[in-house]
Design a protein around this motif. Structure first.
Motif, mmCIF file in Angstrom:
data_model
loop_
_atom_site.group_PDB
_atom_site.id
_atom_site.type_symbol
_atom_site.label_atom_id
_atom_site.label_comp_id
_atom_site.label_asym_id
_atom_site.label_seq_id
_atom_site.Cartn_x
_atom_site.Cartn_y
_atom_site.Cartn_z
ATOM 1 N N ARG A 15 27.223 44.065 51.177
ATOM 2 C CA ARG A 15 27.318 42.618 50.968
ATOM 3 C C ARG A 15 25.964 41.932 50.942
ATOM 4 O O ARG A 15 25.874 40.724 50.736
ATOM 5 N N THR A 99 31.968 37.093 39.794
ATOM 6 C CA THR A 99 31.129 38.286 39.804
ATOM 7 C C THR A 99 31.037 38.891 41.204
ATOM 8 O O THR A 99 31.019 40.110 41.353
ATOM 9 N N ASP A 101 33.400 38.864 43.457
ATOM 10 C CA ASP A 101 34.663 39.585 43.658
ATOM 11 C C ASP A 101 34.593 40.964 43.002
ATOM 12 O O ASP A 101 34.993 41.967 43.578
ATOM 13 N N LEU A 104 32.240 43.234 44.890
ATOM 14 C CA LEU A 104 32.794 43.614 46.188
ATOM 15 C C LEU A 104 33.808 44.748 46.034
ATOM 16 O O LEU A 104 33.863 45.669 46.854
ATOM 17 N N MET A 105 34.591 44.687 44.945
ATOM 18 C CA MET A 105 35.544 45.770 44.683
ATOM 19 C C MET A 105 34.800 47.097 44.561
ATOM 20 O O MET A 105 35.252 48.123 45.063
ATOM 21 N N LEU A 108 33.523 48.222 48.055
ATOM 22 C CA LEU A 108 34.581 48.722 48.933
ATOM 23 C C LEU A 108 35.120 50.071 48.460
ATOM 24 O O LEU A 108 35.579 50.878 49.265
ATOM 25 N N TYR B 50 39.905 33.235 34.957
ATOM 26 C CA TYR B 50 40.072 34.654 35.273
ATOM 27 C C TYR B 50 41.544 35.038 35.315
ATOM 28 O O TYR B 50 41.928 35.999 35.939
ATOM 29 N N GLU B 65 38.916 29.511 41.162
ATOM 30 C CA GLU B 65 38.198 30.063 42.320
ATOM 31 C C GLU B 65 38.267 29.079 43.485
ATOM 32 O O GLU B 65 37.559 28.065 43.529
ATOM 33 N N SER B 232 39.217 42.545 53.469
ATOM 34 C CA SER B 232 38.310 41.529 52.979
ATOM 35 C C SER B 232 38.675 41.156 51.557
ATOM 36 O O SER B 232 38.294 40.123 51.053
ATOM 37 N N THR B 233 39.405 42.024 50.920
ATOM 38 C CA THR B 233 39.903 41.672 49.586
ATOM 39 C C THR B 233 41.373 42.045 49.486
ATOM 40 O O THR B 233 41.748 43.141 49.856
ATOM 41 N N VAL B 235 44.023 42.799 46.761
ATOM 42 C CA VAL B 235 44.092 43.004 45.324
ATOM 43 C C VAL B 235 45.519 42.816 44.852
ATOM 44 O O VAL B 235 46.418 43.508 45.270
#
Lengths: 222, 238
Positions: A15, A99, A101, A104-105, A108, B50, B65, B232-233, B235
């Protein structure tokens, strides 16, 4: 003499990388303390400088800042890379959030078991090509300018270049359908501060490898 | 009618709720809309940059966003501090809360067998990692400050109240041991615009229940039980 900002993170992208990019692009020299052991990390936590017990952390302007996006926002504003008014700022935020996001994908995915990792990375490359890059190609096409927002270099341009290069590491031909993004990539890469950052010996970190994953896992206990 | 922001989302809290809170606290009326996100999501290359919601139509722009939207609104309505240092503190406090609120937001999507375990985890994190930070910040209040940053109401205060109330919905006594946060909650709830938002009939949405979970799942094709401990994400595929 103002002291240099100091970054606290693991020795790798994670990060923190977008923060390194922003500082480098702004021509700001910075120091880094790399967290290599659990003891080091625990000490930072006990010192009370990690607001939520987490890194990234940066010491800058007499403040101790954590939370990646808070740091990025502060730096963008400080170094005049955040647009000239609220409407430009919100567009920069929209582009940067997208960008971030995406990147980060990728970050991870490094922590997943091999088969899942491959699948995740393939998915990211696909999303980049079908959801994200077409958006930016269209933005550049619609206004015909050199930079994403306000006809002026901003944080959004740095983010997009970083994301392009990161996705190209997964799939070298990802920009093949995007003529304007190819030109954008060349143009932004040639900005002197960025060109310097892209040279060997800069503070740019390589993609995560198994050693990096091991170190982070052992420190964060997962 | 022109000039009122228009919110595009499904009829539930999700990621739009913080936006509703901020607009309400700022005393901004929104246009009532019929939510039809399935249609919106298929609008490729159109108004959804998006292909995702939330989306807010405001000041001639289509904003997406969540964070970008919230920052825009916070700045526009003077809830983002007076300088970049205060803004940084507000951002830190808000970002810190997001981890907790995401966990709570996605809790209803837990597999039945894991619900109790996840709830315990959420409450443990709330009371050991998150609330102590804000309780400590509130210590400043004894020097005459009523708010988290800059001695005036900001986005950080609104966000903290929202998350406190969400946590209390999980466990009503969650603020036991946090006397300053209890005072904070009372104080911020009494701000007229916020008090109004907390009344029935406002734009505030109820928590996700069984019937709405199904429709959310269908729209966003969530995998039930995709509750990650160090999430943290999230999906979502659709």
């Amino acid at each position: 003499m103002a002291t240099k900002p100091k970054l606290y993170y693991f020795r790798g992208r994670g990060r923190m990388e977008s923060i390194r990019w922003l500082l480098a692009a702004a021509g700001v020299e910075f120091e880094e303390e790399f967290i290599e052991t659990a003891e080091q990390y625990e000490k930072l936590q006990k010192d009370g400088r990690l607001l939520f017990g987490q890194v990234p952390m940066i010491e800058i302007d007499g403040m101790v800042l954590t939370q990646t996006r808070a740091i990025l926002s502060y730096l963008a504003a400080k170094y005049d890379l955040y647009g000239k008014d609220l409407k430009e700022t919100v567009r920069i935020n929209m582009y940067a959030d997208g960008t971030l996001d995406l990147m980060l994908m990728i970050a991870l995915a490094a922590f997943k078991p091999p088969a899942e990792k491959e699948e995740s990375l393939a998915l990211v490359a696909q999303k980049a090509q079908t959801r994200y890059f077409p958006v930016f190609e269209k933005i550049l096409k619609d206004h015909g300018q050199d930079f994403l927002v306000g006809n002026k270099f901003s944080w959004a341009d740095i983010q997009l270049l970083e994301a392009i290069l990161m996705v190209e590491e997964l799939n070298a031909s990802v920009l093949s359908d995007f003529r304007l993004l190819q030109a954008f990539k060349t143009r932004i890469s040639n900005i002197p501060t960025i060109k310097k950052f892209l040279q060997p010996g800069s503070q740019r970190q390589p993609p995560p490898d198994s050693h990096y994953v091991e170190v982070v896992r052992s420190i964060l206990h997962f | 009618m022109a000039g009122k922001p228009k919110l595009h989302y499904f009829n539930g809290r999700g990621r739009m709720e913080s936006i509703r809170w901020l607009l309400a606290a700022a005393g901004v009326e929104v246009r009532r809309t019929v939510n039809n996100p399935t249609f919106l999501c298929t609008f490729k290359g159109g108004t959804l940059m998006y292909e995702q919601v939330p989306m807010v139509e405001i000041d001639g722009m289509n904003l997406v966003e969540t964070r970008a939207i919230l920052r825009y609104l916070a700045a526009k309505y003077n809830l983002y501090g007076r300088n970049i240092q205060e803004q940084a503190w507000i951002d830190m406090y808000v970002e810190g809360l997001k981890d907790l609120s995401d966990m709570i937001m996605f809790f209803p999507l837990s597999l039945p067998g894991e619900k109790e375990m996840n709830l315990e985890y959420i409450l443990e994190r709330a009371t050991t990692k998150f609330f102590p930070v804000y309780e400590k910040v509130s210590d400043k209040f004894y020097h005459g400050q009523d708010f988290l940053v800059g001695n005036r109401l900001s986005w950080a205060d609104i966000q903290l109240l929202e998350v406190i109330l969400m946590a209390e919905e999980c466990k009503p006594s969650v603020l036991t041991g946090f006397p300053l946060l209890q005072e904070f909650k009372a104080r911020i709830s009494y701000i007229p615009t916020i008090q109004k938002f907390l009344q029935p009939g406002s734009q505030r949405k109820p928590p996700l229940d069984e019937s709405s979970i199904e429709s959310v799942k269908n729209i966003f094709k969530f995998e039930r039980g995709m509750f990650l401990k160090n999430m943290s994400t999230i999906v979502a595929e659709y």
